[in-house]
Design a protein around this motif. Structure first.
Motif, PDB file in Angstrom:
ATOM      1  N   ALA A 149       0.898  -1.159   0.000  1.00 13.70           N
ATOM      2  CA  ALA A 149       0.000   0.000   0.000  1.00 13.70           C
ATOM      3  C   ALA A 149       0.934   1.206   0.000  1.00 13.70           C
ATOM      4  CB  ALA A 149      -0.887  -0.017   1.242  1.00 13.70           C
ATOM      5  N   PRO A 150       1.243   1.775  -1.174  1.00 11.02           N
ATOM      6  CA  PRO A 150       2.328   2.761  -1.263  1.00 11.02           C
ATOM      7  C   PRO A 150       2.139   3.937  -0.315  1.00 11.02           C
ATOM      8  CG  PRO A 150       1.536   2.156  -3.450  1.00 11.02           C
ATOM      9  CD  PRO A 150       0.585   1.561  -2.473  1.00 11.02           C
ATOM     10  N   ALA A 151       3.284   4.491   0.100  1.00  9.10           N
ATOM     11  CA  ALA A 151       3.282   5.637   1.011  1.00  9.10           C
ATOM     12  C   ALA A 151       2.776   6.884   0.285  1.00  9.10           C
ATOM     13  CB  ALA A 151       4.692   5.871   1.534  1.00  9.10           C
ATOM     14  N   ILE A 152       2.230   7.815   1.065  1.00 11.78           N
ATOM     15  CA  ILE A 152       1.751   9.067   0.465  1.00 11.78           C
ATOM     16  C   ILE A 152       2.714  10.223   0.713  1.00 11.78           C
ATOM     17  CG2 ILE A 152      -0.688   8.427   0.527  1.00 11.78           C
ATOM     18  CD1 ILE A 152      -0.938  10.166   3.075  1.00 11.78           C
ATOM     19  N   ASP A 153       3.719   9.977   1.562  1.00 12.55           N
ATOM     20  CA  ASP A 153       4.731  11.013   1.810  1.00 12.55           C
ATOM     21  C   ASP A 153       5.959  10.350   2.427  1.00 12.55           C
ATOM     22  OD1 ASP A 153       4.195  10.536   4.545  1.00 12.55           O
ATOM     23  OD2 ASP A 153       2.696  12.137   4.597  1.00 12.55           O
ATOM     24  N   GLY A 154       7.006  11.149   2.610  1.00 11.21           N
ATOM     25  CA  GLY A 154       8.252  10.623   3.145  1.00 11.21           C
ATOM     26  C   GLY A 154       8.124  10.094   4.563  1.00 11.21           C
TER      27      GLY A 154
END
Ligand SMILES: [Zn+2]
Length: 478
Positions: A191-196
């Motif tokens: 579930a890809p990250a939305i920020d660093g």
């Protein structure tokens, strides 16, 4: 959950009824899909829309089924040499068309949801079986800058759909392991990250929960072979941005499975995973899952090699060492990506006890030495074909010599041959002395002076019981 596993089992056992039989290996092309898409156009179950054209003018399609409010969007093969999920999409179309099975499920799904498929976003890359598009740009770094036509098509479709769930479908290296184990990461989810900071907002949380459910279901078929892809934020990629822009996005990476080079079993797993995901989304089953389950999925790690041989004795310059030998095989495209040959190399040598091999042997008590080149110079491939290779192997030869003007092929030769031996053109090669990292994977395995096995181009062949297969030899032009 039990009911979902039962559903997955039925998909597993009924799969052959749905498999799109016109595609049965990885190197299919856009033109192979067109007749199937043509059939879908004539079927009222589907809406087939041309979404745009690739740089070289190939049509990219958006194919949808269903009439429900819940929108699910899947896109595949933005990397041209990552075709596994595209095959699964066409199996799913057949699943929808089938009139005798899963009728109740399909009726409910297509009433509740509309599923949008965009197969083979990078048809120009697929044409020559390469990752990047025809301008050699990685589309998955063009989600924001939007310079490539294929990336614009994907982004515009995404914007127009604003789907609740998205599936970003790729293939990864076959050499990822699921955690620190010998088990290949056959499927990796993210579930890809939305920020660093890897913030978990409600959009990403839904993707995590659905992933957790898929992890549990698929684990019943491939226990220990599921991993989590790196969650480092990539601000240029589609998955990360789509998640950020409000669609709960799941990355599915098809990795490796022993003895499944064409990934037909992994294709089946994709088919099951996606249909289970549709079911879970339309019935909201995922909402009962936990982020902890998601977090518990082992990470993709790099502990796998194609061939690993342990505890060999290696003699050099009057010394004797104990070494393990790790070998990897690369696929090299030929005929414009229509076929490939293997070119293998030494990945590492030394203490490799922390690694695992798809083929993994303990050869304690045996000696490894470098393969040698047979003295006689042959005139042609047809002459070499007649050799009794086993006899040469017994003498420790892994290569033969040939004059470069080859009457079989009018003088020009490829980089490989189907023969189970390497061929060296023109010059007598200077004998190798030491194992070279990233160097040739041609070795002789012997015990008390008797050759037991041979490794040619990274393929192990056991002389005594004639097991193993040397898929191709290499041709070295000196
Ligand atoms: Zn990819």
């Amino acid at each position: 959950m039990a009911q979902d596993i039962d559903f997955a089992n039925r998909l597993y056992y009924d799969y052959e009824n749905f498999k799109e039989k016109t595609i049965n290996q990885r190197r299919f092309k856009h033109s192979d899909l067109l007749p199937i898409i043509g059939r879908l156009k004539n079927n009222t179950l589907f809406k087939v829309k041309k979404a745009g054209e690739s740089a070289e003018g190939r049509d990219i399609f958006l194919i949808s089924a269903g009439s429900g409010d819940q929108k699910i969007f899947l896109w595949s093969q933005m990397h041209g040499d990552e075709p596994t999920a595209t095959m699964a999409m066409f199996d799913i179309f057949n699943f929808f068309c089938d009139e005798s099975r899963f009728s109740e499920f399909k009726k409910k799904l297509l009433e509740n949801a509309t599923v949008y498929f965009m197969p083979m976003i990078n048809p120009d890359g697929a044409e020559i079986y390469q990752r990047r598009n025809s301008f050699n740009i990685d589309l998955n770094r063009d989600a924001v800058r939007q310079q490539m036509p294929e990336a614009r098509i994907l982004r515009e479709t995404f914007d127009s759909l604003k789907a609740e769930f998205g599936f970003n479908l790729h293939d990864q290296s076959t050499r990822y392991s699921a955690g620190n184990t010998f088990k290949s990461a056959t499927l990796s989810f993210l579930a890809p990250a939305i920020d660093g900071n890897k913030t978990i907002d409600t959009v990403r949380e839904k993707a995590m929960k659905l992933t957790a459910e898929l992890y549990k279901i698929l684990s019943s078929f491939i226990p220990g072979h599921i991993a989590k892809y790196s969650d480092d934020f990539e601000p240029r990629a589609f998955g990360d941005n789509f998640q950020r822009w409000g669609t709960s996005t799941i990355l599915i990476e098809s990795g490796g499975w022993k003895d499944d080079p064409e990934k037909q079993f992994i294709r089946k797993l994709n088919f099951i995973a996606l249909l289970c995901a549709f079911k879970s989304i339309s019935e909201k089953n995922y909402s009962g899952e936990s982020i902890e389950t998601y977090e518990s999925i082992p990470n993709n790690e790099e502990w796998l090699m194609d061939l690993l041989i342990r505890n060999l004795t290696f003699k050099i310059k009057g010394r004797e060492f104990l070494i393990d030998l790790g070998i990897n095989r690369e696929e090299v495209n030929v005929n414009g990506g229509k076929n490939f040959y293997y070119s293998s190399y030494v990945e590492d040598a030394g203490d490799l006890s922390v690694f695992f091999g798809y083929e993994d042997y303990d050869f304690a008590g045996m000696e490894v030495s470098l393969g040698r080149t047979y003295e006689k110079v042959f005139n042609s491939l047809s002459e070499i074909e007649k050799i009794n290779f086993k006899e040469l192997y017994r003498e420790g030869f892994t290569a033969v010599q040939m004059k470069s003007a080859n009457p079989d092929s009018g003088g020009s030769l490829p980089e490989y041959s189907a023969l189970p031996i390497n061929i060296i053109l023109n010059n007598k090669p200077s004998p190798r002395e030491n194992i070279e990292i990233e160097g040739p994977a041609d070795f002789v395995i012997s015990k008390e002076g008797i050759v037991k096995s041979i490794i040619i181009n990274g393929f192990l062949y056991n002389i005594e019981n004639s097991t193993g297969e040397i898929k191709n030899g290499l041709i070295f032009k000196q």
